[in-house]
Design an enzyme around this catalytic site. Structure first.
Site, PDB file in Angstrom:
ATOM      1  N   CYS A 110       0.786  -1.223   0.000  1.00 57.07           N
ATOM      2  CA  CYS A 110       0.000   0.000   0.000  1.00 57.07           C
ATOM      3  C   CYS A 110       0.818   1.274   0.000  1.00 57.07           C
ATOM      4  O   CYS A 110       0.329   2.340   0.333  1.00 57.07           O
ATOM      5  CB  CYS A 110      -0.979   0.024   1.175  1.00 57.07           C
ATOM      6  SG  CYS A 110      -2.127  -1.356   1.129  1.00 57.07           S
ATOM      7  N   PHE A 251      -2.819   0.002  19.627  1.00 58.85           N
ATOM      8  CA  PHE A 251      -2.534  -1.048  20.601  1.00 58.85           C
ATOM      9  C   PHE A 251      -3.751  -1.355  21.475  1.00 58.85           C
ATOM     10  O   PHE A 251      -3.651  -1.419  22.710  1.00 58.85           O
ATOM     11  CB  PHE A 251      -1.324  -0.675  21.464  1.00 58.85           C
ATOM     12  CG  PHE A 251      -0.029  -0.694  20.710  1.00 58.85           C
ATOM     13  CD1 PHE A 251       0.481  -1.876  20.201  1.00 58.85           C
ATOM     14  CD2 PHE A 251       0.680   0.483  20.501  1.00 58.85           C
ATOM     15  CE1 PHE A 251       1.684  -1.886  19.491  1.00 58.85           C
ATOM     16  CE2 PHE A 251       1.886   0.479  19.802  1.00 58.85           C
ATOM     17  CZ  PHE A 251       2.383  -0.713  19.298  1.00 58.85           C
ATOM     18  N   VAL A 252      -4.903  -1.556  20.818  1.00 55.82           N
ATOM     19  CA  VAL A 252      -6.124  -1.907  21.544  1.00 55.82           C
ATOM     20  C   VAL A 252      -6.072  -3.398  21.844  1.00 55.82           C
ATOM     21  O   VAL A 252      -6.389  -4.230  20.996  1.00 55.82           O
ATOM     22  CB  VAL A 252      -7.383  -1.556  20.730  1.00 55.82           C
ATOM     23  CG1 VAL A 252      -8.636  -1.849  21.547  1.00 55.82           C
ATOM     24  CG2 VAL A 252      -7.353  -0.098  20.293  1.00 55.82           C
ATOM     25  N   ARG A 253      -5.645  -3.729  23.057  1.00 59.21           N
ATOM     26  CA  ARG A 253      -5.453  -5.126  23.425  1.00 59.21           C
ATOM     27  C   ARG A 253      -5.731  -5.317  24.912  1.00 59.21           C
ATOM     28  O   ARG A 253      -5.262  -4.535  25.736  1.00 59.21           O
ATOM     29  CB  ARG A 253      -4.014  -5.579  23.149  1.00 59.21           C
ATOM     30  CG  ARG A 253      -3.550  -5.396  21.721  1.00 59.21           C
ATOM     31  CD  ARG A 253      -2.084  -5.715  21.585  1.00 59.21           C
ATOM     32  NE  ARG A 253      -1.599  -5.457  20.231  1.00 59.21           N
ATOM     33  CZ  ARG A 253      -0.331  -5.597  19.864  1.00 59.21           C
ATOM     34  NH1 ARG A 253       0.584  -5.994  20.748  1.00 59.21           N
ATOM     35  NH2 ARG A 253       0.037  -5.353  18.625  1.00 59.21           N
ATOM     36  N   GLY A 254      -6.486  -6.369  25.219  1.00 56.29           N
ATOM     37  CA  GLY A 254      -6.689  -6.752  26.611  1.00 56.29           C
ATOM     38  C   GLY A 254      -7.233  -5.655  27.502  1.00 56.29           C
ATOM     39  O   GLY A 254      -6.854  -5.539  28.666  1.00 56.29           O
ATOM     40  N   ARG A 256      -6.680  -2.508  27.241  1.00 54.16           N
ATOM     41  CA  ARG A 256      -5.842  -1.320  27.210  1.00 54.16           C
ATOM     42  C   ARG A 256      -5.815  -0.723  25.808  1.00 54.16           C
ATOM     43  O   ARG A 256      -6.039  -1.413  24.823  1.00 54.16           O
ATOM     44  CB  ARG A 256      -4.417  -1.655  27.648  1.00 54.16           C
ATOM     45  CG  ARG A 256      -4.291  -2.106  29.094  1.00 54.16           C
ATOM     46  CD  ARG A 256      -2.851  -2.384  29.442  1.00 54.16           C
ATOM     47  NE  ARG A 256      -2.695  -2.782  30.831  1.00 54.16           N
ATOM     48  CZ  ARG A 256      -1.528  -3.069  31.398  1.00 54.16           C
ATOM     49  NH1 ARG A 256      -0.407  -3.003  30.678  1.00 54.16           N
ATOM     50  NH2 ARG A 256      -1.467  -3.424  32.667  1.00 54.16           N
TER      51      ARG A 256
END
Length: 268
Positions: A110, A251-254, A256
């Site tokens: 891309c 970093f949208v994880r767990g 957080r």
């Protein structure tokens, strides 16, 4: 055209000290040729599914058209040549001419074939800052990103594609798409939403891809006020988000997440 194909591979397991031939599933990459008013505009290397939606979303997110009402007709051939007819021919030709330095073969990586750094594109454009006062609960953002892992069926089969979804601020899903290119996945859900008459100002985007400047610009151009991803934001993405008023989250994880710009739209 199929999105995946079967491929015989040699599987080596160094721990088990074994090897053998097995059948694997791989993602298909194909070339979609966009021809506007009889003139070649771009070739996009992509997953050959939802091609019409991809083209509509690409034209909107690249600023070639401002709404689907400007598109008179789209014909997609068996060879993936996509012929687009626009109502206001002169206006569209002027827009294409202005974008000429960035017209390209769009690879699944891309990136533009132009060596110019992205900040030069930013400097050439006049941004329309989003004034949307839409607010989204952090739980809905986290849920949307988490759901990409379970809903992305082609990714689970191949591990070789990106996914994107468009959701209403109340959490309801508007569109979901997968593609070998992260930009294409975003274009597809934008196209799907546009064809369904979605109010982009009351929606948000979730992606599995890096949040670069050109991805953020796609969201901003159609009026999506919030963009989130399981992975990181790049400096170009943060700069464009600041300039256009887009809330950018990585970093949208767990449970957080990192909020890079315009946190006022989030309800914690």
């Amino acid at each position: 055209m199929e999105e995946t194909r079967k491929q015989m591979i040699l599987r080596v397991d160094s721990k088990a000290k074994s090897k053998g031939e097995i059948e694997d599933t791989v993602a298909v990459e194909a070339a979609v040729h966009i021809v506007i008013q009889g003139i070649h505009y771009a070739t996009i290397l992509c997953t050959p599914a939802n091609v019409r939606e991809l083209v509509v979303g690409h034209l909107l997110s690249e600023g070639i058209v401002d709404s689907t009402d400007e598109i008179r007709k789209i014909d997609v051939g068996d060879d993936l040549r996509c012929s687009v007819m626009i109502k206001d021919s002169k206006r569209v030709k002027d827009k294409i001419a202005a974008a000429t330095p960035f017209a390209r073969i769009i690879l699944t990586g891309c990136g533009s074939t132009s060596p110019s750094p992205f900040h030069k594109l930013k400097d050439r454009l006049s941004f329309r800052s989003l004034s949307s006062r839409t607010r989204v609960r952090v739980e809905r953002v986290a849920e949307a990103v988490s759901d990409l892992n379970t809903q992305a069926l082609t990714f689970r089969k191949t591990g070789g594609v990106h996914a994107a979804c468009l959701r209403h601020v109340n959490g309801g899903e508007i569109a979901l798409a997968e593609d070998v290119g992260r930009h294409n996945a975003v274009d597809k859900v934008i196209g799907m939403g546009a064809l369904e008459g979605c109010n982009f100002n009351e929606s948000f985007l979730a992606s599995t891809g890096r949040l670069s400047g050109d991805i953020v610009l796609k969201a901003a151009r159609v009026g999506v006020p919030l963009l989130a991803s399981i992975t990181s934001a790049l400096s170009s993405g943060i700069d464009i988000a600041e300039a256009t008023g887009v809330t950018l989250i990585g970093f949208v994880r767990g449970g957080r997440m990192n909020i890079y710009t315009h946190p006022e739209r989030l309800e914690v």
